[in-house]
Design a protein around this motif. Sequence first.
Motif, PDB file in Angstrom:
ATOM      1  N   VAL A   5       0.847  -1.196   0.000  1.00 50.94           N
ATOM      2  CA  VAL A   5       0.000   0.000   0.000  1.00 50.94           C
ATOM      3  C   VAL A   5       0.883   1.247   0.000  1.00 50.94           C
ATOM      4  O   VAL A   5       1.863   1.344   0.752  1.00 50.94           O
ATOM      5  N   THR A   6       0.536   2.225  -0.846  1.00 50.17           N
ATOM      6  CA  THR A   6       1.330   3.450  -0.985  1.00 50.17           C
ATOM      7  C   THR A   6       0.586   4.644  -0.395  1.00 50.17           C
ATOM      8  O   THR A   6      -0.605   4.571  -0.067  1.00 50.17           O
ATOM      9  N   LEU A   7       1.312   5.763  -0.298  1.00 47.90           N
ATOM     10  CA  LEU A   7       0.685   7.001   0.168  1.00 47.90           C
ATOM     11  C   LEU A   7      -0.418   7.441  -0.783  1.00 47.90           C
ATOM     12  O   LEU A   7      -1.445   7.985  -0.354  1.00 47.90           O
ATOM     13  N   GLU A   8      -0.205   7.189  -2.072  1.00 46.16           N
ATOM     14  CA  GLU A   8      -1.237   7.539  -3.056  1.00 46.16           C
ATOM     15  C   GLU A   8      -2.527   6.759  -2.816  1.00 46.16           C
ATOM     16  O   GLU A   8      -3.637   7.307  -2.943  1.00 46.16           O
ATOM     17  N   ASP A   9      -2.385   5.495  -2.452  1.00 52.37           N
ATOM     18  CA  ASP A   9      -3.568   4.679  -2.173  1.00 52.37           C
ATOM     19  C   ASP A   9      -4.359   5.253  -1.003  1.00 52.37           C
ATOM     20  O   ASP A   9      -5.593   5.341  -1.042  1.00 52.37           O
ATOM     21  N   ILE A  10      -3.646   5.641   0.043  1.00 49.01           N
ATOM     22  CA  ILE A  10      -4.316   6.192   1.224  1.00 49.01           C
ATOM     23  C   ILE A  10      -4.963   7.533   0.888  1.00 49.01           C
ATOM     24  O   ILE A  10      -6.103   7.803   1.298  1.00 49.01           O
ATOM     25  N   ALA A  11      -4.233   8.369   0.143  1.00 50.49           N
ATOM     26  CA  ALA A  11      -4.761   9.681  -0.228  1.00 50.49           C
ATOM     27  C   ALA A  11      -6.043   9.542  -1.042  1.00 50.49           C
ATOM     28  O   ALA A  11      -7.034  10.266  -0.815  1.00 50.49           O
ATOM     29  N   ARG A  12      -6.036   8.587  -1.974  1.00 47.46           N
ATOM     30  CA  ARG A  12      -7.217   8.370  -2.814  1.00 47.46           C
ATOM     31  C   ARG A  12      -8.401   7.899  -1.973  1.00 47.46           C
ATOM     32  O   ARG A  12      -9.529   8.391  -2.123  1.00 47.46           O
ATOM     33  N   ALA A  14      -8.911   8.293   1.265  1.00 50.65           N
ATOM     34  CA  ALA A  14      -9.336   9.280   2.257  1.00 50.65           C
ATOM     35  C   ALA A  14      -9.766  10.602   1.632  1.00 50.65           C
ATOM     36  O   ALA A  14     -10.226  11.511   2.339  1.00 50.65           O
ATOM     37  N   ASN A  15      -9.568  10.718   0.302  1.00 51.81           N
ATOM     38  CA  ASN A  15      -9.944  11.926  -0.443  1.00 51.81           C
ATOM     39  C   ASN A  15      -9.175  13.154   0.064  1.00 51.81           C
ATOM     40  O   ASN A  15      -9.745  14.223   0.295  1.00 51.81           O
ATOM     41  N   VAL A  16      -7.853  12.953   0.256  1.00 48.67           N
ATOM     42  CA  VAL A  16      -6.975  14.056   0.648  1.00 48.67           C
ATOM     43  C   VAL A  16      -5.736  14.001  -0.240  1.00 48.67           C
ATOM     44  O   VAL A  16      -5.573  13.081  -1.054  1.00 48.67           O
ATOM     45  N   SER A  17      -4.842  14.962  -0.057  1.00 52.11           N
ATOM     46  CA  SER A  17      -3.622  14.982  -0.854  1.00 52.11           C
ATOM     47  C   SER A  17      -2.579  14.040  -0.271  1.00 52.11           C
ATOM     48  O   SER A  17      -2.628  13.669   0.908  1.00 52.11           O
ATOM     49  N   LYS A  18      -1.600  13.680  -1.107  1.00 52.25           N
ATOM     50  CA  LYS A  18      -0.503  12.832  -0.663  1.00 52.25           C
ATOM     51  C   LYS A  18       0.292  13.533   0.441  1.00 52.25           C
ATOM     52  O   LYS A  18       0.740  12.897   1.408  1.00 52.25           O
ATOM     53  N   ALA A  19       0.470  14.855   0.300  1.00 51.74           N
ATOM     54  CA  ALA A  19       1.212  15.615   1.310  1.00 51.74           C
ATOM     55  C   ALA A  19       0.514  15.559   2.666  1.00 51.74           C
ATOM     56  O   ALA A  19       1.162  15.453   3.716  1.00 51.74           O
ATOM     57  N   THR A  20      -0.823  15.622   2.633  1.00 54.82           N
ATOM     58  CA  THR A  20      -1.584  15.549   3.892  1.00 54.82           C
ATOM     59  C   THR A  20      -1.418  14.181   4.537  1.00 54.82           C
ATOM     60  O   THR A  20      -1.280  14.054   5.757  1.00 54.82           O
ATOM     61  N   VAL A  21      -1.418  13.136   3.717  1.00 52.66           N
ATOM     62  CA  VAL A  21      -1.206  11.784   4.227  1.00 52.66           C
ATOM     63  C   VAL A  21       0.167  11.683   4.889  1.00 52.66           C
ATOM     64  O   VAL A  21       0.312  11.120   5.978  1.00 52.66           O
ATOM     65  N   SER A  22       1.172  12.233   4.249  1.00 52.54           N
ATOM     66  CA  SER A  22       2.538  12.186   4.781  1.00 52.54           C
ATOM     67  C   SER A  22       2.617  12.884   6.132  1.00 52.54           C
ATOM     68  O   SER A  22       3.259  12.383   7.070  1.00 52.54           O
ATOM     69  N   LYS A  23       1.955  14.032   6.271  1.00 52.25           N
ATOM     70  CA  LYS A  23       1.962  14.751   7.539  1.00 52.25           C
ATOM     71  C   LYS A  23       1.317  13.912   8.646  1.00 52.25           C
ATOM     72  O   LYS A  23       1.814  13.848   9.780  1.00 52.25           O
ATOM     73  N   ALA A  24       0.203  13.270   8.314  1.00 54.44           N
ATOM     74  CA  ALA A  24      -0.515  12.481   9.324  1.00 54.44           C
ATOM     75  C   ALA A  24       0.300  11.272   9.773  1.00 54.44           C
ATOM     76  O   ALA A  24       0.390  10.978  10.972  1.00 54.44           O
ATOM     77  N   LEU A  25       0.900  10.586   8.813  1.00 53.09           N
ATOM     78  CA  LEU A  25       1.636   9.369   9.144  1.00 53.09           C
ATOM     79  C   LEU A  25       2.939   9.654   9.873  1.00 53.09           C
ATOM     80  O   LEU A  25       3.402   8.831  10.676  1.00 53.09           O
ATOM     81  N   ASN A  26       3.519  10.833   9.604  1.00 52.34           N
ATOM     82  CA  ASN A  26       4.788  11.175  10.249  1.00 52.34           C
ATOM     83  C   ASN A  26       4.611  12.132  11.422  1.00 52.34           C
ATOM     84  O   ASN A  26       5.600  12.556  12.025  1.00 52.34           O
ATOM     85  N   ASP A  27       3.348  12.436  11.744  1.00 53.09           N
ATOM     86  CA  ASP A  27       3.010  13.311  12.863  1.00 53.09           C
ATOM     87  C   ASP A  27       3.727  14.646  12.759  1.00 53.09           C
ATOM     88  O   ASP A  27       4.343  15.136  13.718  1.00 53.09           O
ATOM     89  N   ARG A  37      -7.132  11.578  12.260  1.00 50.83           N
ATOM     90  CA  ARG A  37      -7.761  10.306  12.644  1.00 50.83           C
ATOM     91  C   ARG A  37      -8.255   9.553  11.418  1.00 50.83           C
ATOM     92  O   ARG A  37      -8.107   8.334  11.322  1.00 50.83           O
ATOM     93  N   LEU A  38      -8.851  10.271  10.477  1.00 48.83           N
ATOM     94  CA  LEU A  38      -9.360   9.651   9.252  1.00 48.83           C
ATOM     95  C   LEU A  38      -8.237   8.989   8.469  1.00 48.83           C
ATOM     96  O   LEU A  38      -8.360   7.838   8.013  1.00 48.83           O
ATOM     97  N   ILE A  39      -7.127   9.686   8.326  1.00 47.38           N
ATOM     98  CA  ILE A  39      -6.007   9.147   7.541  1.00 47.38           C
ATOM     99  C   ILE A  39      -5.399   7.929   8.239  1.00 47.38           C
ATOM    100  O   ILE A  39      -5.116   6.911   7.584  1.00 47.38           O
ATOM    101  N   LEU A  40      -5.202   8.004   9.545  1.00 43.61           N
ATOM    102  CA  LEU A  40      -4.631   6.867  10.274  1.00 43.61           C
ATOM    103  C   LEU A  40      -5.541   5.648  10.211  1.00 43.61           C
ATOM    104  O   LEU A  40      -5.078   4.516  10.061  1.00 43.61           O
ATOM    105  N   LYS A  41      -6.859   5.905  10.304  1.00 48.39           N
ATOM    106  CA  LYS A  41      -7.806   4.792  10.218  1.00 48.39           C
ATOM    107  C   LYS A  41      -7.806   4.197   8.811  1.00 48.39           C
ATOM    108  O   LYS A  41      -7.840   2.963   8.635  1.00 48.39           O
ATOM    109  N   THR A  42      -7.743   5.029   7.800  1.00 47.83           N
ATOM    110  CA  THR A  42      -7.709   4.554   6.417  1.00 47.83           C
ATOM    111  C   THR A  42      -6.452   3.730   6.161  1.00 47.83           C
ATOM    112  O   THR A  42      -6.500   2.660   5.536  1.00 47.83           O
ATOM    113  N   ALA A  43      -5.314   4.218   6.656  1.00 48.74           N
ATOM    114  CA  ALA A  43      -4.044   3.496   6.484  1.00 48.74           C
ATOM    115  C   ALA A  43      -4.114   2.122   7.142  1.00 48.74           C
ATOM    116  O   ALA A  43      -3.670   1.123   6.571  1.00 48.74           O
TER     117      ALA A  43
END
Length: 333
Positions: A5-12, A14-27, A37-43
């Motif tokens: 699973v990639t950041l692009e998969d999570i972004a798609r 969760a309907n957010v950008s890849k950059a937003t996913v990166s911020k959430a996963l790396n705190d 919370r949405l991004i972490l749950k989606t991941a």
Amino acid sequence: MSYRVTLEDIARAANVSKATVSKALNDTGQLAAHTRRLILKTAEDLGYRKPVSIAALQRKTGLIGLVSADLEGRFALPALIGAENTLGTTNHAVLLTNSRGEPKLERAHIDQMAARGIDGLLVLGGETDARPPIKPNTALGVPIVYAYAPSTDPNDCSVTCDNVSAGAMAIDHLLSHGRRCIVIISGPEHYQATKDRLAGARQAIEQAGIRLAAPVRYGSWREAWGRTATRLLLENDVHVDGIYCLNDMLARGAIETLYDWGLRVPEDVEVIGHDNWAVTATECRVPITSFDNNLQEIGRRAARHLLDAIKGNPHHGTTYIGCSLVTRKSTSA
């Protein structure tokens, strides 16, 4: 080959950008709490695994991961003390997490610890029932040792207590005091600890050429069942002079009921428990003779096996640590 699973998969998803996913996963960065919370749950739902560099995997950090499934800590804490006593002398530190017995949470904890560069992993169970092994890709290739709850894979390294020998020792202890009308009060039938302790007890009974005075009474692990099972035996006029209870709560219940019926412990009936949990075995009307599972030794041995594996000398199979009989006033001197 399994799909990663990639950041692009999570972004798609969760309907957010890849950059937003990166911020959430790396705190990092500023994100609304509900978005994080949405991004972490989606991941988690997608089975995302945070990548770890080859350099991080090869670098020794001095960190050991320990994930426990023991909710109460009654079994985990002594084993943890034993492990830390061993690891501390080698300048290793322990990262402790509790999975609460939930496979998804266990997987998440292990992935987080592996991403921090642990050198090895101790997996501690809350009972002696065998458990499925950790998937190789989940632990990212670090050595794993299973403590108390062994792995179902015979090639894995596991350390647990020898409940079979304990069961045999319990019966032999009663027999050595001249007890011949022996009964067994047990918790649920499906536990491995139940099966092993009964297997040892039955071997000793058979070798002595006698029979149990009544069929094994199965129930819960609670004191109330110890009371009920003993009362049922007495109401059915079963002559009893020795009771082997498969844990201390059962033994305490049995002792209380024997006194309610005017019987003395140990003069009329000897009682043996198991687990040697001090708050139960010593804080009662008659201190209970009980088996100690030697959990600190299990922790020490598991830690030594893990250190060996980290050095390139892995152990395989299950190591059984003997239980110790701690004699108190519920059996004769």
